[in-house]
Design an enzyme around this catalytic site. Structure first.
Site, PDB file in Angstrom:
ATOM      1  N   GLU A  61       0.838  -1.209   0.000  1.00 19.88           N
ATOM      2  CA  GLU A  61       0.000   0.000   0.000  1.00 19.88           C
ATOM      3  C   GLU A  61       0.868   1.252   0.000  1.00 19.88           C
ATOM      4  O   GLU A  61       0.464   2.295  -0.528  1.00 19.88           O
ATOM      5  CB  GLU A  61      -0.944  -0.010   1.204  1.00 19.88           C
ATOM      6  CG  GLU A  61      -2.076  -1.015   1.103  1.00 19.88           C
ATOM      7  CD  GLU A  61      -1.639  -2.455   1.295  1.00 19.88           C
ATOM      8  OE1 GLU A  61      -0.590  -2.694   1.927  1.00 19.88           O
ATOM      9  OE2 GLU A  61      -2.342  -3.360   0.803  1.00 19.88           O
ATOM     10  N   HIS A 130      -9.839  -6.080   8.904  1.00 17.88           N
ATOM     11  CA  HIS A 130     -10.453  -5.995   7.573  1.00 17.88           C
ATOM     12  C   HIS A 130     -11.897  -5.499   7.669  1.00 17.88           C
ATOM     13  O   HIS A 130     -12.700  -5.778   6.798  1.00 17.88           O
ATOM     14  CB  HIS A 130     -10.476  -7.368   6.887  1.00 17.88           C
ATOM     15  CG  HIS A 130      -9.141  -7.872   6.441  1.00 17.88           C
ATOM     16  ND1 HIS A 130      -8.184  -8.308   7.314  1.00 17.88           N
ATOM     17  CD2 HIS A 130      -8.602  -8.006   5.202  1.00 17.88           C
ATOM     18  CE1 HIS A 130      -7.114  -8.713   6.638  1.00 17.88           C
ATOM     19  NE2 HIS A 130      -7.332  -8.538   5.347  1.00 17.88           N
TER      20      HIS A 130
END
Lengths: 321, 334
Positions: A61, A130
C-alpha cells in the site's frame, strides 16, 4: 431512463466510464486485472482498457499510495485501490502525512488529483483488521476529501466526481452493500462532492447516517411512529454542516449513527457542530451511535454486538422523546 | 595526487561556481538563523555540495527531482530555484517559493520540476516512482531523480520504491547520499558493503562513487539518466560524501571523533578540492574565483533583502490551499 444494477457494478461502471472519458485516468492496485478486485469492483476493466491503463501492483500500500501521489503531481489522474480500508494504515505516512499535506505545504502550487478507494465496514466476519470504517481517521487530516457511498446511485455518481476532482479524494464504498441493487440512470451523471443529501423528509427528528447505517436507520424507523428526516452526508470532509443544521432547525432533534468507533468518531464531531452553532434549535440532547470502543471481533454474535443494530438505532431515536 | 578535469573548462567553472553558491548561501542562512530571523530549524549541506551540483548538472530541465535526506538547500539550488525564492521561504514569507506554507524542508517549484520533499525521511521515493510513471504514460523521455540519505534507506518505503520501479522498469534514478551519519547513528553499522547494493536483488544497475567529486557525480548520474531515458530502467547510486556540518544547526556532535572529523574536513571538502584542481590546471585563477565569490555574495545579499522585505503572510492565509474549491459539482444545483 433508469435500470437496476448492483452497488459493485455501479463502482465498476464509474471507473469504466472515467477511463473511457479521460486518457489521463489510470487504475492501479492489487489484483485489479483478471482477478477483478475482491468484490468484483474492477471486473472487466483490464480486458477493455488494457494493461497500460489498468495495472496490477506488487503488494504494498505504501507503493500504491506513494506512486499515486507522484503520478498525480506528474500530470495524470490516478485511481488507486487499497483492498480494504483498514490498509490505509499500512500506507500510514503516505495517507496521513504525504498525500493530504503536499498540496498545502507547496502553497497550492502542487496539484494532486488522485482518488484512492477502499472497501470499508464490518459485517462479513472479516475480523479486526479488515472491517473498520476509517472516515474518522481520514476526516481528522485536513487535505483529504472523504466520500462514502450508500446506494448504487451514490456509488457511481460520487465516484465519477471523485475521479474528476482536483483534490486527493478518499472514496469509501461499504463491502456489505456490494450486492445490493438500486436504480441508476442509463445516461451519464455525477453527484456533487461536499454536499449532503436529504434522503427522506420528516418533521420530528434528524437522523444522519451513511453506508450500511443508512439502511439500518431506515429499517429502524420503518415501524416507529415518528416522522424521521434522514440525511446522508455523502462527503464527510469537508462536511456539509449546513444541510444537517437546517434539518435540525426544523426537527429540533438529532441522532448521528455511523460505523466509525464512537470514541473520537464522526458522530461526536457532527453532534458538536450542532451543539456549538445551533444549540437553541435543539429540543433534546443529540444522540450519537457508533461502533463500541473495541476492535471489531470476528464471531458473528460478537461482531453484531459492537455494530449499531436497527434496534439500537430505534432505541436511540426513541430516547429523544 | 593531481586529478584530471574531465569536463570542458566552462562546465568546470560552473561546477565550482555552483558549489560556492550553495556554500555562501548556506553560510548566510546560518548567520540569519543564528540572529533569529529564520524560524524552525535549519539543516545545512556542508560536504554534499559536489553531489548536489553534479546531480543537478546531469539533469535536464524537464526531469523531476524529488529530494530526500536532510541536506536540502543545496539540492534546491542545484535544481535552479532562484535564491530569493528559497531565502524568502526559509523566512516564512509571502514571497517564498511556497508562500511560507512549507519552509526549509518543503521548498517545491513545480515549474522547474522540483517536486519537493517528504520531510518524514524516506517517503519521497514512491512519489518519485509515480512521477516517472506519469512521464512514461505521457510518452515523454523525462526521468525522475530522487535522493535519500543513508539513514532513510532503512525505511521500508525506500525498498518498496525499488520494487515498484523495477516492476515496470520505470525511468527513476535513486541517489543515496551516504554521509555516514543518520544524525548520530553511523551508516557503517548497516550490513551492505555499499548502500547501492540494495538495488542488486532488483537487478538494477548500481554504482558507488566518491560523491565529494563533483565530476564523478556528474558523469555517473548522467549515465544513469541516459540509461533511464532510453528505456534501460532504474539505477541506484551511492554517492559517498562526508558530513562536514552538524545534522542541524545546534547539534553539538558529541558523537563524532574529533581527529576523524578534522581529517574529513581536510580531505573530503568538495569545494576546496575542486578549487585546487582547477587552479592547478589553470582553468580558473585566484582572481577569477574572487570575482565569482563577490558576485555570489551580491546574489545572496539580494536574496536576504528580498526575504526581509517580503511581507509576513496574513494569518488568514493559513486557511488557503487545504482544498481546491469548489469541489467537483459543488454548488452547481443551488
Amino acid at each position: 431512463m433508469t435500470r437496476e444494477i448492483t452497488y459493485v457494478q455501479a463502482v465498476a461502471e464509474a471507473i469504466d466510464e472515467e477511463l473511457a472519458r479521460d486518457d489521463d485516468v489510470i487504475l492501479f492496485g492489487e489484483d485489479v486485472e483478471e482477478f477483478g478486485g475482491n468484490f468484483g469492483e474492477t471486473e472487466g476493466l483490464y480486458q477493455k482498457h488494457g494493461r497500460d491503463r489498468v495495472r496490477n501492483t506488487p503488494l504494498s500500500e505504501i507503493g500504491i499510495a506513494g506512486m499515486a501521489l507522484g503520478a498525480a503531481v506528474g500530470g495524470i489522474r490516478p485511481v488507486a485501490e487499497l483492498q480494504f480500508a483498514d490498509f490505509a494504515a499500512t500506507a500510514g505516512d503516505e495517507v496521513f502525512n504525504q498525500i493530504p499535506k503536499q498540496p498545502y505545504v507547496s502553497g497550492g502550487k502542487l496539484k494532486a488529483p488522485l482518488t484512492i478507494f477502499a472497501p470499508s465496514g464490518a459485517g462479513i466476519g472479516a475480523g479486526a483488521q479488515h472491517s473498520q470504517s476509517v472516515h474518522s481517521w481520514l476526516g481528522n487530516v485536513p487535505g483529504w476529501v472523504v466520500v462514502t457511498a450508500t446506494t448504487p446511485y451514490d456509488a457511481k455518481g460520487l465516484f465519477k466526481s471523485a475521479i474528476r476532482d482536483d483534490n486527493p479524494v478518499f472514496f469509501l464504498p461499504h463491502k456489505m452493500l456490494s450486492e445490493t441493487k438500486g436504480e441508476v440512470p442509463e445516461e451519464e451523471y455525477t453527484l456533487a462532492l461536499g454536499e449532503a443529501a436529504v434522503e427522506e423528509e420528516g418533521d420530528d427528528v434528524t437522523v444522519v447516517a451513511t453506508q450500511l447505517m443508512f439502511h439500518r436507520a431506515r429499517e429502524a424507523t420503518a415501524d416507529l411512529d415518528i416522522d424521521v428526516e434522514i440525511i446522508n452526508p455523502r462527503t464527510f470532509a469537508p462536511l456539509d454542516t449546513e444541510t444537517i443544521a437546517e434539518s435540525v432547525r426544523k426537527t429540533g432533534r438529532l441522532v448521528v449513527v455511523d460505523e466509525t468507533v464512537e470514541r473520537y468518531g464522526t458522530q461526536g464531531h457532527i453532534a458538536n457542530e450542532i451543539v456549538e452553532n445551533d444549540f437553541f434549535s435543539l429540543d433534546a440532547p443529540p444522540k450519537t451511535i457508533g461502533v463500541k470502543n473495541v476492535p471489531i471481533p470476528l464471531s458473528p454474535p460478537l461482531e453484531q454486538e459492537v455494530l449499531p443494530s436497527a434496534d439500537r438505532i430505534a432505541a436511540g431515536i426513541e430516547s429523544l422523546f | 595526487m593531481t586529478q584530471n578535469v574531465s569536463v570542458d573548462d566552462e562546465t568546470a567553472r560552473q561546477f565550482l561556481e555552483g558549489m560556492l553558491r550553495i556554500d555562501i548561501f548556506e553560510e548566510e542562512t546560518k548567520e540569519r538563523f543564528g540572529e533569529g530571523e529564520i524560524p524552525g530549524f535549519v539543516h545545512l549541506s556542508g560536504g554534499h555540495e559536489g553531489s548536489h551540483i553534479g546531480m543537478g548538472a546531469a539533469m535536464g530541465d524537464d526531469d523531476w527531482l524529488a529530494v530526500g535526506g536532510a541536506r536540502l538547500i543545496g539540492q534546491y539550488i542545484a535544481k535552479g530555484v532562484p535564491l530569493p525564492d528559497i531565502m524568502a521561504e526559509l523566512y516564512g514569507r509571502v514571497g517564498g517559493s511556497n508562500k511560507g506554507h512549507g519552509g526549509q524542508m518543503h521548498v517545491s517549484d513545480i515549474g522547474r520540476k522540483l517536486y519537493g520533499h517528504a520531510a518524514t525521511i524516506g517517503s519521497g521515493q514512491n512519489p518519485a516512482v509515480g512521477l516517472a510513471l506519469a512521464e512514461e504514460i505521457q510518452e515523454t523521455d523525462n526521468v525522475a531523480v530522487t535522493t535519500i540519505g543513508d539513514g532513510g534507506t532503512s525505511r521500508g518505503s525506500f525498498h518498496t520504491a525499488l520494487v515498484f520501479a523495477a516492476y515496470w522498469d520505470l525511468p527513476v534514478v535513486f541517489v543515496i547520499e551516504n554521509n555516514e551519519w543518520a544524525i548520530s547513528t553511523p551508516a557503517e553499522s548497516l550490513s551492505p558493503d555499499h548502500l547501492s547494493d540494495y538495488g542488486i536483488p532488483h537487478k538494477m544497475a548500481t554504482e558507488s562513487i566518491d560523491g565529494s567529486d563533483v565530476e564523478a557525480v556528474y558523469h555517473t548520474v548522467s549515465e544513469a539518466i541516459e540509461r533511464a531515458r532510453n528505456g534501460g530502467g532504474p539505477t541506484v547510486i551511492e554517492s559517498r560524501v562526508a558530513r562536514l556540518v552538524p545534522h542541524f544547526e545546534g547539534d553539538k556532535e558529541t558523537y563524532r571523533d574529533t581527529d576523524e572529523y578534522e581529517r574529513l574536513k581536510e580531505e573530503k571538502d568538495p569545494i576546496e578540492n575542486y578549487r585546487e584542481r582547477l587552479l592547478e590546471r589553470d582553468i580558473v585563477t585566484e582572481t577569477g574565483i574572487e570575482d565569482m565569490i563577490a558576485n555570489i555574495e551580491t546574489e545572496v545579499k539580494e536574496a536576504v533583502e528580498f526575504a526581509r522585505e517580503s511581507p509576513e503572510p496574513e494569518p488568514e492565509a493559513a486557511y488557503d490551499h487545504v482544498y481546491r474549491t469548489p469541489l467537483y459539482g459543488q454548488g452547481e444545483n443551488q
